[in-house]
Design an enzyme around this catalytic site. Structure first.
Site, PDB file in Angstrom:
ATOM      1  N   LYS A  52       0.845  -1.207   0.000  1.00 19.56           N
ATOM      2  CA  LYS A  52       0.000   0.000   0.000  1.00 19.56           C
ATOM      3  C   LYS A  52       0.871   1.244   0.000  1.00 19.56           C
ATOM      4  O   LYS A  52       0.647   2.185  -0.766  1.00 19.56           O
ATOM      5  CB  LYS A  52      -0.941  -0.009   1.215  1.00 19.56           C
ATOM      6  CG  LYS A  52      -2.099  -0.973   1.056  1.00 19.56           C
ATOM      7  CD  LYS A  52      -2.870  -1.213   2.351  1.00 19.56           C
ATOM      8  CE  LYS A  52      -3.912  -2.313   2.128  1.00 19.56           C
ATOM      9  NZ  LYS A  52      -4.538  -2.818   3.344  1.00 19.56           N
ATOM     10  N   GLN A  96      -4.905  -1.702   9.564  1.00 16.61           N
ATOM     11  CA  GLN A  96      -4.850  -3.027   8.948  1.00 16.61           C
ATOM     12  C   GLN A  96      -5.476  -4.081   9.868  1.00 16.61           C
ATOM     13  O   GLN A  96      -5.170  -4.149  11.062  1.00 16.61           O
ATOM     14  CB  GLN A  96      -3.390  -3.385   8.624  1.00 16.61           C
ATOM     15  CG  GLN A  96      -3.202  -4.655   7.845  1.00 16.61           C
ATOM     16  CD  GLN A  96      -3.740  -4.596   6.408  1.00 16.61           C
ATOM     17  OE1 GLN A  96      -3.851  -3.531   5.811  1.00 16.61           O
ATOM     18  NE2 GLN A  96      -4.088  -5.739   5.863  1.00 16.61           N
ATOM     19  N   ASP A 119     -11.275   2.829   3.791  1.00 17.33           N
ATOM     20  CA  ASP A 119     -11.643   1.409   3.725  1.00 17.33           C
ATOM     21  C   ASP A 119     -13.145   1.251   3.466  1.00 17.33           C
ATOM     22  O   ASP A 119     -13.592   0.181   3.051  1.00 17.33           O
ATOM     23  CB  ASP A 119     -11.354   0.739   5.082  1.00 17.33           C
ATOM     24  CG  ASP A 119     -10.085  -0.094   5.079  1.00 17.33           C
ATOM     25  OD1 ASP A 119      -9.726  -0.635   4.027  1.00 17.33           O
ATOM     26  OD2 ASP A 119      -9.475  -0.207   6.164  1.00 17.33           O
TER      27      ASP A 119
HETATM   28  N1  GUN Z   1      -7.021  -6.815   5.940  1.00 11.87           N
HETATM   29  C1  GUN Z   1      -7.247  -7.504   4.798  1.00 11.87           C
HETATM   30  N2  GUN Z   1      -7.849  -6.706   3.874  1.00 11.87           N
HETATM   31  C2  GUN Z   1      -8.016  -5.496   4.464  1.00 11.87           C
HETATM   32  C3  GUN Z   1      -8.562  -4.270   4.009  1.00 11.87           C
HETATM   33  O1  GUN Z   1      -9.060  -4.115   2.882  1.00 11.87           O
HETATM   34  N3  GUN Z   1      -8.537  -3.250   4.913  1.00 11.87           N
HETATM   35  C4  GUN Z   1      -8.032  -3.387   6.174  1.00 11.87           C
HETATM   36  N4  GUN Z   1      -8.080  -2.331   6.987  1.00 11.87           N
HETATM   37  N5  GUN Z   1      -7.519  -4.528   6.620  1.00 11.87           N
HETATM   38  C5  GUN Z   1      -7.506  -5.564   5.760  1.00 11.87           C
END
Ligand code: GUN
Length: 298
Positions: A52, A96, A119
């Site tokens: 990311k 996350q 998100d």
């Molecule tokens: N863990 C796995 N996929 C995601 C996501 O799209 N967002 C977040 N915050 N955690 C994740």
């Protein structure tokens, strides 16, 4: 049979976003900023977070990764989020998941300002999405990426039967809602299957568009798929493979070898839905920046 190339489409989107970020820099002398928080050292999460941050940099956005130790208290995490909520240079905040067991994921979701919740997990964003107010919310990145794949491959959805397997808050529920909507002209008839569904094969075999978001390797076999269906595989499962140097490989929720023989289009794993999630996260961050600067369009 079409192999839906999520890596290529995500790169196309990143190039478009890079141009938009440059316009931001020239017009308001600022660029979007994303802050990602990771608590603990889950190896898969560490890879996702690194990707990311790397993608942000590639397109000229600011990015910060806050790495916190496993034993960080919920109070401490919430206070960091509060500071980020007030920081005008932060347009997106992502914590996350999964979080350590002593931290309440719901409390964390609620603490993030809905205007920075890139998100799309906050109930305000989920609610606006369900109401069809897609210009007033952030759409959860994985379902948003799937909509983008369907649209860029000009896959007709109107009047089609979409079967979503999986009912998670992150993928299954928002996906089913988005496919149902009149807006963006998805306009599907939608069925959602889950662990308590009876005779799932009878339902999945009716799907014109089948979305697999179960989290179990090779769960969707050829008997479960109607010939000619479009198959979207959201799964990322690590399975043992002695022939690989690493001793393992990634597979989806769909038995790709079997199902690709009868599908009209299919997303591979890796290289299908996965790369789209990051591209849409960047898109949401750009939109947050545009709202903060009252920019209507770029
Ligand atoms: N863990 C796995 N996929 C995601 C996501 O799209 N967002 C977040 N915050 N955690 C994740």
């Amino acid at each position: 049979m079409t192999i839906i190339d999520g890596k290529k489409i995500s790169n196309d989107i990143k190039q478009e976003l890079k141009a938009s970020v440059e316009v931001c820099r020239q017009t308001v002398n600022a660029v979007p900023g994303l802050t990602v928080i990771i608590v603990g050292q889950d190896p898969a999460s560490e890879v996702y977070v690194r990707n990311k941050a790397k993608s942000c940099k590639e397109i000229g956005m600011n990015s910060e990764v806050i790495e916190l130790p496993e034993e960080t208290s919920q109070k401490k995490l919430l206070s960091i989020i509060e500071t980020l909520n007030k920081d005008p240079e932060v347009h997106g905040i992502l914590v996350q998941q999964p979080l350590p067991a002593h931290i309440d994921e719901y409390a964390v979701t609620m603490a993030i300002s809905p205007s920075k919740d890139v998100d799309g997990f906050h109930p305000e964003n989920v609610g606006q999405m369900v109401l069809g107010n897609l210009d007033k919310c952030f759409i959860s990145c994985t379902p948003y990426g799937i909509l983008e794949l369907l649209s860029r491959y000009t896959i007709e959805t109107k009047g089609k039967h979409c079967v979503v397997v999986g009912r998670s808050n992150i993928v299954g529920k928002p996906m089913a809602n988005l496919m149902l909507q009149k807006l963006r002209e998805t306009n599907c008839t939608v069925t959602v299957c889950h662990s308590a569904t009876r005779n799932m094969t009878a339902l999945t075999r009716q799907a014109d568009i089948l979305v697999a978001a179960i989290g179990r390797a090779n769960f969707i076999t050829k008997e479960m798929v109607k010939p000619g269906a479009v198959v979207i595989d959201v799964g990322i499962n690590r399975i043992e493979d002695a022939s690989r140097k690493s001793g393992c490989r990634l597979v989806g929720d769909v038995d790709y070898e079997q199902v690709s023989e009868l599908a009209s289009a299919i997303t591979p794993v890796p290289g299908g839905v996965g790369p789209m999630t990051i591209a849409m996260l960047l898109k949401n961050t750009l939109h947050s920046f545009m709202r903060a600067h009252s920019i209507q369009s770029l």
